[in-house]
Design a protein around this motif. Sequence first.
Motif, PDB file in Angstrom:
ATOM      1  N   ALA A 108       0.849  -1.069   0.143  1.00  9.50           N
ATOM      2  CA  ALA A 108       0.012   0.067   0.136  1.00  9.50           C
ATOM      3  C   ALA A 108       0.905   1.256   0.145  1.00  9.50           C
ATOM      4  CB  ALA A 108      -1.091  -0.056   1.073  1.00  9.50           C
ATOM      5  N   LEU A 109       2.032   1.204   0.876  1.00 12.01           N
ATOM      6  CA  LEU A 109       2.951   2.273   0.759  1.00 12.01           C
ATOM      7  C   LEU A 109       4.286   1.436   0.908  1.00 12.01           C
ATOM      8  CD1 LEU A 109       1.648   5.114   2.864  1.00 12.01           C
ATOM      9  CD2 LEU A 109       1.899   5.029   0.410  1.00 12.01           C
ATOM     10  N   GLY A 126       5.984   5.909  -2.615  1.00  7.98           N
ATOM     11  CA  GLY A 126       5.542   4.612  -2.382  1.00  7.98           C
ATOM     12  C   GLY A 126       4.642   3.847  -3.661  1.00  7.98           C
ATOM     13  N   GLN A 127       4.771   2.778  -3.729  1.00  2.02           N
ATOM     14  CA  GLN A 127       3.973   2.019  -4.905  1.00  2.02           C
ATOM     15  C   GLN A 127       2.959   1.273  -4.240  1.00  2.02           C
ATOM     16  OE1 GLN A 127       4.880   3.135  -8.096  1.00  2.02           O
ATOM     17  NE2 GLN A 127       5.875   4.645  -6.951  1.00  2.02           N
ATOM     18  N   PHE A 143       4.517  -0.851   4.473  1.00  3.32           N
ATOM     19  CA  PHE A 143       3.177  -0.935   5.304  1.00  3.32           C
ATOM     20  C   PHE A 143       2.385  -2.078   4.565  1.00  3.32           C
ATOM     21  CE2 PHE A 143       4.888   3.129   5.272  1.00  3.32           C
ATOM     22  CZ  PHE A 143       4.648   3.779   6.411  1.00  3.32           C
ATOM     23  N   LEU A 144       2.030  -3.053   5.540  1.00  2.00           N
ATOM     24  CA  LEU A 144       0.861  -4.180   5.015  1.00  2.00           C
ATOM     25  C   LEU A 144      -0.225  -3.987   5.540  1.00  2.00           C
ATOM     26  CD1 LEU A 144       3.535  -7.238   5.848  1.00  2.00           C
ATOM     27  CD2 LEU A 144       3.029  -6.020   3.781  1.00  2.00           C
ATOM     28  N   VAL A 145      -1.248  -3.746   4.870  1.00  2.00           N
ATOM     29  CA  VAL A 145      -2.496  -3.486   5.347  1.00  2.00           C
ATOM     30  C   VAL A 145      -3.067  -5.012   5.604  1.00  2.00           C
ATOM     31  CG1 VAL A 145      -5.003  -2.647   4.763  1.00  2.00           C
ATOM     32  CG2 VAL A 145      -2.855  -1.463   3.753  1.00  2.00           C
ATOM     33  N   VAL A 205       8.940  -2.798   8.922  1.00  2.00           N
ATOM     34  CA  VAL A 205       7.475  -3.310   7.999  1.00  2.00           C
ATOM     35  C   VAL A 205       6.531  -3.086   9.436  1.00  2.00           C
ATOM     36  CG1 VAL A 205       6.423  -5.611   7.516  1.00  2.00           C
ATOM     37  CG2 VAL A 205       8.794  -5.082   6.842  1.00  2.00           C
ATOM     38  N   VAL A 206       5.600  -2.407   9.105  1.00  2.00           N
ATOM     39  CA  VAL A 206       4.272  -2.387  10.054  1.00  2.00           C
ATOM     40  C   VAL A 206       3.182  -2.746   9.251  1.00  2.00           C
ATOM     41  CG1 VAL A 206       5.657  -0.440  11.256  1.00  2.00           C
ATOM     42  CG2 VAL A 206       3.951   0.133   9.397  1.00  2.00           C
TER      43      VAL A 206
END
Length: 142
Positions: free
Chosen positions: A11-12, A52-53, A104-106, A138-139
Amino acid sequence: MKFRTLLAVGALLAGTVAARADVVRYPIPNSTFPISLAVQVPATATTYYVSGQVPPVVNKDAEPTSPQAYGDVKTQTTGVLSKIKGILEGLGLGMGDVVKMQVFLVHDARAPMDFKAFMEGYTQFFGGAQPNLPARSVVGVA
């Protein structure tokens, strides 16, 4: 619940890269984990900040907001990192020039992040044949 987990990766995903000017990477002691403990970039280096991609659509027949449109976490990770690799190559750089990465892991708070699948995609770009490891965070985000 799985929908949020899958849409999460990339996501970012931002990388900070520096030209190969005396960058010092400090490995994690007694570890083979594919990140650096710290990275030192000299003031004389040119630093680029890559936006971010998000993962590319891999199934155009699927509903655009569905996990099927973007694939699993590993597919999303490799898709995002491939996009970043292309951006870097356009600047005359490569994945070995990345010194800092934020991921960023949604995901759904009721389920764990699929960190294992993320790492399966990540290690295709960092570690092994490409030994210049970035510092990385990594969040999980909801």
